[in-house]
Scaffold this motif. Sequence first.
Motif, PDB file in Angstrom:
ATOM      1  N   VAL A   1       0.860  -1.182   0.000  1.00  0.00           N
ATOM      2  CA  VAL A   1       0.000   0.000   0.000  1.00  0.00           C
ATOM      3  C   VAL A   1       0.896   1.232   0.000  1.00  0.00           C
ATOM      4  O   VAL A   1       1.778   1.371   0.855  1.00  0.00           O
ATOM      5  N   LEU A   2       0.675   2.127  -0.972  1.00  0.00           N
ATOM      6  CA  LEU A   2       1.513   3.313  -1.121  1.00  0.00           C
ATOM      7  C   LEU A   2       0.637   4.563  -1.207  1.00  0.00           C
ATOM      8  O   LEU A   2      -0.309   4.608  -1.995  1.00  0.00           O
ATOM      9  N   GLY A   3       0.976   5.567  -0.421  1.00  0.00           N
ATOM     10  CA  GLY A   3       0.270   6.843  -0.483  1.00  0.00           C
ATOM     11  C   GLY A   3       1.243   7.987  -0.606  1.00  0.00           C
ATOM     12  O   GLY A   3       2.441   7.842  -0.348  1.00  0.00           O
ATOM     13  N   GLY A   4       0.726   9.148  -0.986  1.00  0.00           N
ATOM     14  CA  GLY A   4       1.595  10.304  -1.164  1.00  0.00           C
ATOM     15  C   GLY A   4       2.349  10.220  -2.470  1.00  0.00           C
ATOM     16  O   GLY A   4       1.768   9.956  -3.530  1.00  0.00           O
ATOM     17  N   GLU A   5       3.674  10.401  -2.405  1.00  0.00           N
ATOM     18  CA  GLU A   5       4.511  10.353  -3.612  1.00  0.00           C
ATOM     19  C   GLU A   5       4.843   8.885  -3.896  1.00  0.00           C
ATOM     20  O   GLU A   5       5.779   8.317  -3.332  1.00  0.00           O
TER      21      GLU A   5
ATOM     22  N   ALA B   1       0.551  19.869 -11.499  1.00  0.00           N
ATOM     23  CA  ALA B   1       1.753  20.651 -11.240  1.00  0.00           C
ATOM     24  C   ALA B   1       2.209  20.525  -9.795  1.00  0.00           C
ATOM     25  O   ALA B   1       3.319  20.922  -9.456  1.00  0.00           O
ATOM     26  N   SER B   2       1.335  19.979  -8.942  1.00  0.00           N
ATOM     27  CA  SER B   2       1.695  19.766  -7.543  1.00  0.00           C
ATOM     28  C   SER B   2       0.734  18.760  -6.922  1.00  0.00           C
ATOM     29  O   SER B   2      -0.333  18.471  -7.468  1.00  0.00           O
ATOM     30  N   ARG B   3       1.153  18.222  -5.775  1.00  0.00           N
ATOM     31  CA  ARG B   3       0.314  17.322  -4.982  1.00  0.00           C
ATOM     32  C   ARG B   3       0.329  17.793  -3.534  1.00  0.00           C
ATOM     33  O   ARG B   3       1.206  18.530  -3.118  1.00  0.00           O
ATOM     34  N   GLY B   4      -0.634  17.278  -2.773  1.00  0.00           N
ATOM     35  CA  GLY B   4      -0.703  17.661  -1.380  1.00  0.00           C
ATOM     36  C   GLY B   4      -1.261  19.062  -1.219  1.00  0.00           C
ATOM     37  O   GLY B   4      -1.680  19.708  -2.172  1.00  0.00           O
ATOM     38  N   CYS B   5      -1.262  19.552   0.027  1.00  0.00           N
ATOM     39  CA  CYS B   5      -1.836  20.870   0.301  1.00  0.00           C
ATOM     40  C   CYS B   5      -1.276  21.404   1.609  1.00  0.00           C
ATOM     41  O   CYS B   5      -1.035  20.647   2.551  1.00  0.00           O
TER      42      CYS B   5
ATOM     43  N   CYS C   1      -7.970  21.289   6.056  1.00  0.00           N
ATOM     44  CA  CYS C   1      -9.435  21.176   6.079  1.00  0.00           C
ATOM     45  C   CYS C   1      -9.812  19.796   6.618  1.00  0.00           C
ATOM     46  O   CYS C   1      -9.319  18.774   6.126  1.00  0.00           O
ATOM     47  N   ARG C   2     -10.686  19.762   7.608  1.00  0.00           N
ATOM     48  CA  ARG C   2     -10.919  18.517   8.342  1.00  0.00           C
ATOM     49  C   ARG C   2     -11.568  17.417   7.517  1.00  0.00           C
ATOM     50  O   ARG C   2     -11.400  16.233   7.811  1.00  0.00           O
ATOM     51  N   HIS C   3     -12.344  17.765   6.506  1.00  0.00           N
ATOM     52  CA  HIS C   3     -13.074  16.754   5.747  1.00  0.00           C
ATOM     53  C   HIS C   3     -12.301  16.261   4.533  1.00  0.00           C
ATOM     54  O   HIS C   3     -12.733  15.342   3.850  1.00  0.00           O
ATOM     55  N   CYS C   4     -11.154  16.867   4.232  1.00  0.00           N
ATOM     56  CA  CYS C   4     -10.451  16.612   2.972  1.00  0.00           C
ATOM     57  C   CYS C   4      -9.595  15.355   3.050  1.00  0.00           C
ATOM     58  O   CYS C   4      -8.804  15.192   3.997  1.00  0.00           O
ATOM     59  N   PRO C   5      -9.668  14.456   2.056  1.00  0.00           N
ATOM     60  CA  PRO C   5      -8.862  13.224   2.080  1.00  0.00           C
ATOM     61  C   PRO C   5      -7.382  13.461   1.817  1.00  0.00           C
ATOM     62  O   PRO C   5      -6.565  12.573   2.058  1.00  0.00           O
ATOM     63  N   VAL C   6      -7.025  14.653   1.321  1.00  0.00           N
ATOM     64  CA  VAL C   6      -5.609  14.958   1.101  1.00  0.00           C
ATOM     65  C   VAL C   6      -4.884  15.103   2.440  1.00  0.00           C
ATOM     66  O   VAL C   6      -3.723  14.716   2.589  1.00  0.00           O
ATOM     67  N   VAL C   7      -5.587  15.625   3.434  1.00  0.00           N
ATOM     68  CA  VAL C   7      -4.960  16.007   4.701  1.00  0.00           C
ATOM     69  C   VAL C   7      -4.388  14.823   5.484  1.00  0.00           C
ATOM     70  O   VAL C   7      -3.247  14.895   5.960  1.00  0.00           O
ATOM     71  N   PRO C   8      -5.103  13.703   5.663  1.00  0.00           N
ATOM     72  CA  PRO C   8      -4.517  12.595   6.418  1.00  0.00           C
ATOM     73  C   PRO C   8      -3.260  12.014   5.778  1.00  0.00           C
ATOM     74  O   PRO C   8      -2.464  11.372   6.460  1.00  0.00           O
ATOM     75  N   VAL C   9      -3.094  12.239   4.486  1.00  0.00           N
ATOM     76  CA  VAL C   9      -1.927  11.705   3.785  1.00  0.00           C
ATOM     77  C   VAL C   9      -0.760  12.694   3.810  1.00  0.00           C
ATOM     78  O   VAL C   9       0.379  12.338   4.147  1.00  0.00           O
ATOM     79  N   TYR C  10      -1.030  13.949   3.459  1.00  0.00           N
ATOM     80  CA  TYR C  10       0.060  14.921   3.315  1.00  0.00           C
ATOM     81  C   TYR C  10       0.292  15.784   4.555  1.00  0.00           C
ATOM     82  O   TYR C  10       1.365  16.372   4.705  1.00  0.00           O
TER      83      TYR C  10
ATOM     84  N   SER D   1     -10.230  10.543   8.532  1.00  0.00           N
ATOM     85  CA  SER D   1     -10.693  11.925   8.452  1.00  0.00           C
ATOM     86  C   SER D   1     -10.409  12.674   9.749  1.00  0.00           C
ATOM     87  O   SER D   1     -10.649  12.162  10.852  1.00  0.00           O
ATOM     88  N   LEU D   2      -9.911  13.909   9.616  1.00  0.00           N
ATOM     89  CA  LEU D   2      -9.665  14.733  10.792  1.00  0.00           C
ATOM     90  C   LEU D   2     -10.955  15.137  11.499  1.00  0.00           C
ATOM     91  O   LEU D   2     -10.920  15.585  12.651  1.00  0.00           O
TER      92      LEU D   2
END
Length: 444
Positions: free
Chosen positions: A104-108, A170-174, A178-187, A356-357
């Motif tokens: 299982v791989l997340g992020g980059e 052009a970019s990933r992550g953030c 934001c508490r509901h965003c799935p990007v946040v638990p990863v990045y 989720s946050l």
Amino acid sequence: MRVLLVSTYEMGRQPFGLASPAAWLRAEGHEVTLADVAVTPMPQGAVENAGLIAFFLPMHTATKLFLRLVTRVRSLNPRAHLCAYGLYAPLNERLLRGAGVGTVLGGEFETGLRDLARCLSEGSAPQRQPTISTDRQQFLVPDRKGLPPLGAYAQLVVGSGTRRVGYTEASRGCKHLCRHCPVVPVYRGIFRIVQEDVVLEDIRRQVAAGASHITFGDPDFFNGPGHAMPIVEALHLEWPWLSYDVTIKVEHLLKHRDLLPVLKRTGCAFVTSAIESLDDAVLATLAKGHTRADFLEALSLMRAIGLPISPTFIPFHPWTTLTSYREFLSTLAECGLASQITPIQLAIRLLIPEGSLLMELPEVRALVGLYDARALYYPWRNSDPALDRLCTQIQEIIKREEKHRTPRAEIFRQIWNLAGAGEFPDFVLADRATIPYLTEPWYC
């Protein structure tokens, strides 16, 4: 070795998440097959012969579709090493492991996939890799060979015509949380860039393949404006006729208001912005970083320069009341947005995935049920059952009317009446064709 990369769904886009790792794997000498099963059938021969089968899971819908597919894949080739990668892979690691996924791989994820394939091809047992990596990468130009042509994907509707759409990142992550965003638990507040020369060459190849519009899939294009703006300036210099769209937070639209005319000048057709709610208390709970007034100010700024905004919303959440939903519809009508947003934005329900946050908030933990591994979220119900029924009824209206290609204004009118929002405003709603839009509805 033979590698099969699989995408189940990515909102009508030709998947960057297949093309990018394909370049890394082919550079290592592997034989790579790309399968976008949202557009074409799963290639059975490639499944049977692969030593590594990796599934790209960038979103909730893609993960649910993977779960329907994985049993068949394992039956066709029980020897292959299965990998899942993308935002929703680490969020659902426990479930994926139970489905037979070995890595299982997340992020980059490109480096991890390359190292996994290298290890398997050498006959070694796969090394345990970090589930999530945010290490900087020197990207390679995505290799889209073997993907369906751009014409098989969502198109941009402009006036009475359409444009063929390419997709890049052009970019990933953030930078934001934001508490509901799935990007946040990863990045966790980190964002990573794709080097400018790689982005421009990727666009160059898609233009050669027929693209006349580019969607930038960055979670927020203004996380790093010093990186983003030179890219669109160079894009416009090389292809003055090429249009594009980006996603930008309200907070950034206001902070970088001086850059909005530059977006307009360089060919930006519209900006997607995740507004989510028009209720300040809900926005604070979601940690969105903007208020209702901020959104209205950003809307005014965008209109002043003639740059359309495509807002997204989560109108149904545990704090929705019938009064607040009616006010939501009324505000959209007053702001002239009723026919500018995709109808599904009037019916989206808050999704609380694993990780989720929002689950850090006691008030949220108190209202959700046990995690539903089949649905891939924590279930919740509104304290007023009528709101849950209203959401379902609105979703049914949208599904039915979009099949018949009913104009957005008419769909909005039907939803207004169903919600009992009062007398329908006596003004002409703009036709959807006056605002550029993609033919694939927005889902998560």
